[in-house]
Motif scaffolding. Structure first.
Motif, PDB file in Angstrom:
ATOM      1  N   GLN A   1       0.831  -1.205   0.000  1.00  7.63           N
ATOM      2  CA  GLN A   1       0.000   0.000   0.000  1.00  7.63           C
ATOM      3  C   GLN A   1       0.865   1.255   0.000  1.00  7.63           C
ATOM      4  OE1 GLN A   1      -3.285   0.589   0.101  1.00  7.63           O
ATOM      5  NE2 GLN A   1      -3.721  -1.569  -0.296  1.00  7.63           N
ATOM      6  N   ASP A   2       1.868   1.260   0.894  1.00  2.00           N
ATOM      7  CA  ASP A   2       2.680   2.466   1.075  1.00  2.00           C
ATOM      8  C   ASP A   2       3.524   2.764  -0.147  1.00  2.00           C
ATOM      9  OD1 ASP A   2       2.222   3.005   4.064  1.00  2.00           O
ATOM     10  OD2 ASP A   2       2.708   0.874   3.984  1.00  2.00           O
ATOM     11  N   TRP A   3       4.300   1.750  -0.584  1.00  2.00           N
ATOM     12  CA  TRP A   3       5.208   2.089  -1.695  1.00  2.00           C
ATOM     13  C   TRP A   3       4.484   2.228  -3.018  1.00  2.00           C
ATOM     14  CZ3 TRP A   3       5.306  -1.831  -5.173  1.00  2.00           C
ATOM     15  CH2 TRP A   3       5.219  -3.163  -4.737  1.00  2.00           C
ATOM     16  N   GLN A   4       3.337   1.551  -3.165  1.00  2.00           N
ATOM     17  CA  GLN A   4       2.606   1.734  -4.422  1.00  2.00           C
ATOM     18  C   GLN A   4       2.106   3.167  -4.546  1.00  2.00           C
ATOM     19  OE1 GLN A   4       1.056  -2.577  -5.819  1.00  2.00           O
ATOM     20  NE2 GLN A   4      -0.450  -1.151  -5.071  1.00  2.00           N
ATOM     21  N   ALA A   5       1.630   3.726  -3.430  1.00  2.00           N
ATOM     22  CA  ALA A   5       1.160   5.116  -3.477  1.00  2.00           C
ATOM     23  C   ALA A   5       2.298   6.054  -3.836  1.00  2.00           C
ATOM     24  CB  ALA A   5       0.560   5.490  -2.133  1.00  2.00           C
ATOM     25  N   MET A   6       3.476   5.786  -3.246  1.00  2.00           N
ATOM     26  CA  MET A   6       4.627   6.652  -3.541  1.00  2.00           C
ATOM     27  C   MET A   6       5.035   6.528  -5.003  1.00  2.00           C
ATOM     28  SD  MET A   6       7.191   6.330  -0.372  1.00  2.00           S
ATOM     29  CE  MET A   6       8.336   7.457  -1.122  1.00  2.00           C
TER      30      MET A   6
ATOM     31  N   LEU B   1       3.244   5.685  -7.437  1.00  2.00           N
ATOM     32  CA  LEU B   1       2.210   6.270  -8.288  1.00  2.00           C
ATOM     33  C   LEU B   1       2.460   7.765  -8.485  1.00  2.00           C
ATOM     34  CD1 LEU B   1      -0.249   4.720  -9.348  1.00  2.00           C
ATOM     35  CD2 LEU B   1      -1.609   5.974  -7.694  1.00  2.00           C
ATOM     36  N   VAL B   2       2.729   8.458  -7.375  1.00  2.00           N
ATOM     37  CA  VAL B   2       2.996   9.898  -7.455  1.00  2.00           C
ATOM     38  C   VAL B   2       4.253  10.145  -8.275  1.00  2.00           C
ATOM     39  CG1 VAL B   2       3.556  11.940  -6.113  1.00  2.00           C
ATOM     40  CG2 VAL B   2       1.872  10.311  -5.260  1.00  2.00           C
TER      41      VAL B   2
ATOM     42  N   SER C   1       3.552   0.139  -9.840  1.00  2.00           N
ATOM     43  CA  SER C   1       2.717   0.707  -8.777  1.00  2.00           C
ATOM     44  C   SER C   1       1.287   0.178  -8.813  1.00  2.00           C
ATOM     45  CB  SER C   1       2.714   2.227  -8.864  1.00  2.00           C
ATOM     46  OG  SER C   1       2.060   2.619 -10.039  1.00  2.00           O
TER      47      SER C   1
ATOM     48  N   SER D   1      -7.510   2.061 -12.298  1.00  2.00           N
ATOM     49  CA  SER D   1      -7.154   3.485 -12.289  1.00  2.00           C
ATOM     50  C   SER D   1      -7.252   4.047 -13.696  1.00  2.00           C
ATOM     51  CB  SER D   1      -5.742   3.687 -11.763  1.00  2.00           C
ATOM     52  OG  SER D   1      -5.478   2.806 -10.728  1.00  2.00           O
TER      53      SER D   1
END
Lengths: 209, 504
Positions: free
Chosen positions: B281-286, B288-289, B328, B424
């Motif tokens: 969850q954490d690194w995928q969000a990062m 993604l940005v 991501s 997405s």
């Protein structure tokens, strides 16, 4: 407060102070000396954790050679760090804001996590316990592959340094007597007749230089 | 103390045979250089080049034979992993380095600063570092691999020390690279603090267990991802990319722009889904940005460039964004169903990108004189001066732009399919929009190739380059074109490698 705790806080504060001075001091020599102080305090902290070998290695390797090398470099080349500080004042407010935000966030996260966990007693080793033996054993068994890779990194450093700095063998400055005796005066000096009364002679002189 | 007493398990050296052979050959090249011909002569360079190619070929052969079982094997106390993904990435890296040696042999003879055995030795050390990264089983080896890759590359960028731009680029790369290494180490130390282990499998297991210290590990992930983005040159950590690509001598740019991307993809795969799957969850969000920013920044900034090398640097930022985009969207709502699709799309993308970027920089190298240093006017009228090279470069540009039925199109398409499958759609639309923006600057290159005359710039009427290098450039472009029409074989390899590897 236990005496050990007091020693820890003393060393930790010295470490933080010294590390902060390394980056804020104007004089590079003073900065390098503060780096030495920081290494010493860090090795003191390791000593408190009973990692004697690492503490001694830190002093030997970093204080003994790396920091001294720094000092040599700083003293031999007149490193003017002033141009690195251009824009320091201009960027300081934003940088300070971002840094303090990060510091607060990090502090909160880590504090929440670790303040609740009780301080665990270090596994106390007996008198016959040898730090060096354990480190050596790990280094040559479990970490043999990373250890070898680290040696390749050092080899690369050597090769890269040579490739970047060696400019072929430079001719020495010593004189060769046999060549000196064989020299012919006509190879060294040539007498040229210059007539200064001719018009435009001054230009010839300037162009001839 | 005997060997039995310290419980030393002899590692399976055969699995690391390729690395060991490569290191051996590096030493051989350095020693042979002392004795062969005159230092700096063309014979010396040719000898070093031949030995380097031999080293790469030998390593490739060893990789193919070391572990043909298709099962992940670990050795050296689990710090070394041999699995299909490692093999595929290593072979791709070796191919990329080998091609870049071939291309650079067009320009090296004229440049004394670069044409020496150290160029080959340092590049091979970087190759060794990349191979270490992709088969790393612990964070320690991952980090050492990154250092082993970066250090020689810093030196290579600055190797032409009489060129002010090269030394400045080298310095900049070194300082920012050291900062990135610091970030990586800080992240790794946090993860070690949270799990008490550096071993990828152990870290993954401990983070999944209920006692795992997720918050501190997530903290480490922040630094780790930032470090990876720095090394990959993804926005907002991309400041060094344009300066280094432009400032470095083109033979070095060729190297920096191809193989390391593949290796760092390996790093990301080993570290993120490999060891830190619990924190996806954490690194995928990062990621993604980072990938969205990279795609936007890379494509928009490339428009303003008049130097081809700088333009390709910004384009590499955008391509990196696409690679990370695939990474991501692997885990959706805790389900890993989309994982193989997304990661194999990313892997396909990075391989195709490396191939096209090799071709593009390789063709720049074939241009005569200082034209290879990247001013876009050097390409003017290339269509008339050398139709073969111009067609090859145009193909590569079309592929990078994502024009249908070239490899670049299929790569973008498969990443976007994975993104849409993850739900997405808006992200896919965003990526497509900025890719369309990017088409502009790729087509500008094509305009220079075919619609501008060479006459105002005083270029020579034809290109003097060895025939086999021209053929190589054409074959390179042809491969990119064919991969677009028949992507299945390579895609199947990607899927196979990822599905049989240790972290799945």
């Amino acid at each position: 407060m236990e005496f050990k705790t007091f020693v820890f806080y003393f060393l930790a504060m010295t470490l933080i102070y010294a590390a902060a001075r390394v980056v804020t001091l104007r004089n590079p020599v003073h900065a390098a000396l503060h780096l030495v102080l920081a290494f010493f305090s860090a090795s003191g902290v390791w000593m408190l954790l009973e990692a004697e070998f690492l503490a001694v290695a830190l002093v030997f390797v970093y204080v003994g050679s790396v920091a001294v090398l720094f000092l040599f470099v700083v003293m031999m080349f007149d490193v003017g760090a002033d141009h690195l500080r251009e824009g320091f004042r201009k960027n300081l407010p934003v940088a300070a804001l971002v840094a303090s935000l990060m510091l607060i966030e990090m502090g909160c996260t880590l504090w929440l996590r670790f303040s609740t966990s009780a301080e665990r007693a270090l596994p106390h080793a007996g008198a016959g316990y040898s730090n060096v033996k354990v480190v050596g054993r790990l280094l040559f068994t479990q970490y043999a592959y990373p250890f070898e890779l680290a040696s390749v990194v050092l080899l690369t450093g050597v090769v890269a340094a040579v490739a970047l700095t060696l400019r072929g063998r430079r001719a020495g400055r010593s004189a060769n007597p046999s060549e000196q005796t064989l020299v012919n005066p006509r190879d060294r000096i040539r007498v040229v007749e210059m007539r200064l009364d001719r018009p435009g002679a001054e230009n010839d002189l300037k162009g001839g230089e | 103390m005997t060997l039995a007493e310290i419980r030393f398990v002899l590692p399976d050296f055969r699995l690391a045979g390729a690395e060991i052979f490569l290191l051996f050959m590096i030493c051989v090249i350095l020693i042979v250089e002392l004795f062969v011909a005159k230092k700096g002569s063309e014979t010396a360079r040719k000898t070093a080049h031949a030995l380097a190619q031999l080293a790469l070929a030998g390593s490739a052969a060893l990789i193919c034979t070391a572990n043909a079982s298709g099962v992940a094997l670990r050795t050296f106390s689990n710090t070394f992993v041999s699995d299909p993904i490692a093999d595929v990435l290593k072979l791709a890296i070796i191919l990329a380095v080998s091609l870049s040696f071939l291309y650079s042999s067009a320009k090296l003879p004229g440049r004394a600063a670069l044409a020496k055995a150290e160029f080959y030795a340092l590049t091979l050390v970087a190759t060794l570092g990349m191979m270490v990264i992709v088969s790393a089983g612990s964070f320690m080896t991952l980090y050492l691999g990154v250092e082993l890759l970066s250090l020689p590359v810093y030196a290579l960028v600055a190797l032409d020390r009489d060129s002010a731009s090269a030394t400045e680029a080298g310095m900049k790369y070194f300082v920012l690279g050291a900062l990135a290494s610091g970030l990586l180490l800080y992240g790794i130390s946090m993860i070690y603090g949270a799990t008490g282990s550096l071993d990828a499998v152990t870290v993954a297991g401990r983070l999944f267990s209920p006692r795992g210290n997720r918050i501190v590990a997530a903290f480490g992930v922040v630094f780790l991802v930032a470090g990876i983005a720095f090394k990959l040159g993804a926005a907002p950590f991309h400041m060094w990319v344009p300066d280094v690509y432009q400032g470095a001598p083109t033979p070095v740019t060729l190297l920096v722009a191809s193989a390391p991307k593949i290796a760092l993809f390996g790093f990301a795969v080993r570290a993120l889904p490999g060891a830190l799957a619990a924190l996806s969850q954490d690194w995928q969000a990062m990621l993604l940005v980072i990938s969205a920013t990279s795609i936007a920044v890379g494509n928009v900034a490339a428009i303003a460039q008049t130097n081809v090398k700088r333009m390709l640097a910004y384009s590499s930022i955008a391509h990196t964004g696409f690679v990370l985009l695939g990474l991501s969207v692997g885990v959706v709502d805790g389900s890993a169903a989309n994982m193989i699709n997304a990661y194999s799309a990313s892997l396909f993308y990075v391989l195709v990108y490396a191939l096209s970027s090799l071709g593009a920089f390789g063709i720049l190298l074939l241009l005569p004189g200082s034209e290879g240093e990247g001013d876009i006017s050097a390409l003017a009228g290339l269509g008339a001066r050398n139709p073969l090279l111009a067609a090859a470069l145009a193909t590569l540009m079309f592929s990078m732009a994502g024009i249908p039925f070239l490899a670049g199109f299929f790569a973008k398409f498969s990443v976007l399919v994975a993104v849409v499958a993850a739900g997405s759609v808006w992200l896919a639309v965003f990526a497509v929009f900025f890719s369309l923006v990017g088409v502009f600057y790729y087509l500008r290159v094509v305009r220079y190739l075919y619609f501008d005359s060479a006459a105002p710039f005083g270029h020579a009427a034809n290109i003097e380059a060895p025939a086999f290098l021209k053929a190589l450039a054409a074959a390179n472009a042809l491969a990119v074109a064919l991969l677009g029409v028949f992507p299945n074989a390579l895609m199947a390899v990607c899927v196979y490698a990822l599905s049989r590897s240790i972290f799945m």
